[in-house]
Design a protein around this motif. Sequence first.
Motif, PDB file in Angstrom:
ATOM      1  N   MET A   1      62.059  69.894   7.737  1.00  0.00           N
ATOM      2  CA  MET A   1      61.690  68.596   7.199  1.00  0.00           C
ATOM      3  C   MET A   1      61.233  68.800   5.763  1.00  0.00           C
ATOM      4  SD  MET A   1      58.827  65.819   8.370  1.00  0.00           S
ATOM      5  CE  MET A   1      59.649  65.458   9.878  1.00  0.00           C
ATOM      6  N   LYS A   2      61.629  67.874   4.913  1.00  0.00           N
ATOM      7  CA  LYS A   2      61.266  67.924   3.501  1.00  0.00           C
ATOM      8  C   LYS A   2      60.529  66.633   3.140  1.00  0.00           C
ATOM      9  CE  LYS A   2      63.477  67.958  -1.008  1.00  0.00           C
ATOM     10  NZ  LYS A   2      64.770  67.991  -1.688  1.00  0.00           N
ATOM     11  N   LEU A   3      59.254  66.745   2.812  1.00  0.00           N
ATOM     12  CA  LEU A   3      58.495  65.592   2.324  1.00  0.00           C
ATOM     13  C   LEU A   3      58.553  65.609   0.805  1.00  0.00           C
ATOM     14  CD1 LEU A   3      55.401  65.646   4.679  1.00  0.00           C
ATOM     15  CD2 LEU A   3      57.421  64.177   4.818  1.00  0.00           C
ATOM     16  N   TYR A   4      58.855  64.481   0.216  1.00  0.00           N
ATOM     17  CA  TYR A   4      58.973  64.398  -1.235  1.00  0.00           C
ATOM     18  C   TYR A   4      57.606  64.502  -1.903  1.00  0.00           C
ATOM     19  CZ  TYR A   4      63.569  62.407  -0.103  1.00  0.00           C
ATOM     20  OH  TYR A   4      64.825  62.175   0.386  1.00  0.00           O
ATOM     21  N   ASP A   5      57.562  65.137  -3.078  1.00  0.00           N
ATOM     22  CA  ASP A   5      56.322  65.207  -3.858  1.00  0.00           C
ATOM     23  C   ASP A   5      55.896  63.815  -4.309  1.00  0.00           C
ATOM     24  OD1 ASP A   5      56.174  67.973  -3.637  1.00  0.00           O
ATOM     25  OD2 ASP A   5      57.302  68.292  -5.490  1.00  0.00           O
ATOM     26  N   LYS A   6      56.886  63.005  -4.639  1.00  0.00           N
ATOM     27  CA  LYS A   6      56.650  61.630  -5.070  1.00  0.00           C
ATOM     28  C   LYS A   6      57.561  60.724  -4.243  1.00  0.00           C
ATOM     29  CE  LYS A   6      56.898  58.653  -9.095  1.00  0.00           C
ATOM     30  NZ  LYS A   6      57.343  58.531 -10.488  1.00  0.00           N
ATOM     31  N   PRO A   7      57.021  59.723  -3.551  1.00  0.00           N
ATOM     32  CA  PRO A   7      57.867  58.818  -2.754  1.00  0.00           C
ATOM     33  C   PRO A   7      58.938  58.155  -3.615  1.00  0.00           C
ATOM     34  CG  PRO A   7      55.561  58.455  -2.271  1.00  0.00           C
ATOM     35  CD  PRO A   7      55.614  59.364  -3.468  1.00  0.00           C
ATOM     36  N   ILE A   8      60.046  57.837  -2.987  1.00  0.00           N
ATOM     37  CA  ILE A   8      61.189  57.233  -3.671  1.00  0.00           C
ATOM     38  C   ILE A   8      61.368  55.809  -3.155  1.00  0.00           C
ATOM     39  CG2 ILE A   8      63.689  57.380  -4.014  1.00  0.00           C
ATOM     40  CD1 ILE A   8      63.427  60.398  -3.488  1.00  0.00           C
ATOM     41  N   ARG A   9      61.652  54.899  -4.053  1.00  0.00           N
ATOM     42  CA  ARG A   9      61.903  53.508  -3.674  1.00  0.00           C
ATOM     43  C   ARG A   9      63.387  53.345  -3.362  1.00  0.00           C
ATOM     44  NH1 ARG A   9      59.348  48.828  -3.487  1.00  0.00           N
ATOM     45  NH2 ARG A   9      60.206  46.959  -4.418  1.00  0.00           N
ATOM     46  N   ALA A  10      63.674  52.635  -2.277  1.00  0.00           N
ATOM     47  CA  ALA A  10      65.067  52.406  -1.874  1.00  0.00           C
ATOM     48  C   ALA A  10      65.189  51.023  -1.261  1.00  0.00           C
ATOM     49  CB  ALA A  10      65.505  53.471  -0.871  1.00  0.00           C
ATOM     50  N   TYR A  11      66.428  50.577  -1.125  1.00  0.00           N
ATOM     51  CA  TYR A  11      66.712  49.287  -0.507  1.00  0.00           C
ATOM     52  C   TYR A  11      67.388  49.545   0.831  1.00  0.00           C
ATOM     53  CZ  TYR A  11      68.124  44.462   0.062  1.00  0.00           C
ATOM     54  OH  TYR A  11      68.274  43.184   0.539  1.00  0.00           O
ATOM     55  N   LEU A  12      66.801  49.028   1.906  1.00  0.00           N
ATOM     56  CA  LEU A  12      67.378  49.110   3.242  1.00  0.00           C
ATOM     57  C   LEU A  12      68.299  47.911   3.402  1.00  0.00           C
ATOM     58  CD1 LEU A  12      67.358  50.364   6.137  1.00  0.00           C
ATOM     59  CD2 LEU A  12      65.460  48.814   6.629  1.00  0.00           C
ATOM     60  N   HIS A  13      69.604  48.145   3.531  1.00  0.00           N
ATOM     61  CA  HIS A  13      70.540  47.019   3.523  1.00  0.00           C
ATOM     62  C   HIS A  13      70.904  46.482   4.898  1.00  0.00           C
ATOM     63  CE1 HIS A  13      73.755  50.036   4.095  1.00  0.00           C
ATOM     64  NE2 HIS A  13      73.158  50.704   3.145  1.00  0.00           N
ATOM     65  N   ASN A  14      70.233  46.927   5.952  1.00  0.00           N
ATOM     66  CA  ASN A  14      70.401  46.360   7.296  1.00  0.00           C
ATOM     67  C   ASN A  14      69.036  46.073   7.898  1.00  0.00           C
ATOM     68  OD1 ASN A  14      73.194  46.622   7.362  1.00  0.00           O
ATOM     69  ND2 ASN A  14      73.098  48.682   8.199  1.00  0.00           N
ATOM     70  N   GLU A  15      68.966  45.064   8.765  1.00  0.00           N
ATOM     71  CA  GLU A  15      67.733  44.828   9.507  1.00  0.00           C
ATOM     72  C   GLU A  15      67.739  45.723  10.732  1.00  0.00           C
ATOM     73  OE1 GLU A  15      66.772  40.770  10.223  1.00  0.00           O
ATOM     74  OE2 GLU A  15      66.929  40.265   8.110  1.00  0.00           O
ATOM     75  N   LEU A  16      66.594  46.254  11.086  1.00  0.00           N
ATOM     76  CA  LEU A  16      66.479  47.160  12.222  1.00  0.00           C
ATOM     77  C   LEU A  16      65.423  46.654  13.183  1.00  0.00           C
ATOM     78  CD1 LEU A  16      66.220  50.485  10.197  1.00  0.00           C
ATOM     79  CD2 LEU A  16      68.271  49.537  11.236  1.00  0.00           C
ATOM     80  N   SER A  17      65.661  46.863  14.462  1.00  0.00           N
ATOM     81  CA  SER A  17      64.633  46.575  15.450  1.00  0.00           C
ATOM     82  C   SER A  17      64.773  47.577  16.582  1.00  0.00           C
ATOM     83  CB  SER A  17      64.743  45.142  15.970  1.00  0.00           C
ATOM     84  OG  SER A  17      65.987  44.953  16.600  1.00  0.00           O
ATOM     85  N   ALA A  18      63.686  47.841  17.252  1.00  0.00           N
ATOM     86  CA  ALA A  18      63.696  48.775  18.374  1.00  0.00           C
ATOM     87  C   ALA A  18      62.672  48.333  19.403  1.00  0.00           C
ATOM     88  CB  ALA A  18      63.377  50.180  17.896  1.00  0.00           C
ATOM     89  N   ILE A  19      62.996  48.597  20.646  1.00  0.00           N
ATOM     90  CA  ILE A  19      62.082  48.267  21.739  1.00  0.00           C
ATOM     91  C   ILE A  19      61.909  49.514  22.585  1.00  0.00           C
ATOM     92  CG2 ILE A  19      61.726  46.859  23.786  1.00  0.00           C
ATOM     93  CD1 ILE A  19      63.656  44.808  22.527  1.00  0.00           C
TER      94      ILE A  19
END
Length: 83
Positions: A1-19
């Motif tokens: 796993m790689k955690l970024y030193d600085k968070p990156i802004r992105a656009y999520l182009h689908n809606e997600l849901s989980a149950i």
Amino acid sequence: MKLYDKPIRAYLHNELSAIEEHDGELVYHFEKGYVTVLGEFECEKYVGGTACIIFNQEDVISVGKGMLRFIDKGVNEKEGAFF
């Protein structure tokens, strides 16, 4: 796993849901829109083999990297890190 030193802004182009049906777990829903990408990891479950850890100001989940369009300049989308 790689955690970024600085968070990156992105656009999520689908809606997600989980149950989660067992143990009465809470249902979560991610609306399409801007998210913060905290890191990434390799996972065969996702198309392309890479998952990103995202935060929408309420919840943290992982999604396939292909579901995101990176906004921040200086992001190498193939590697998902600053260069």
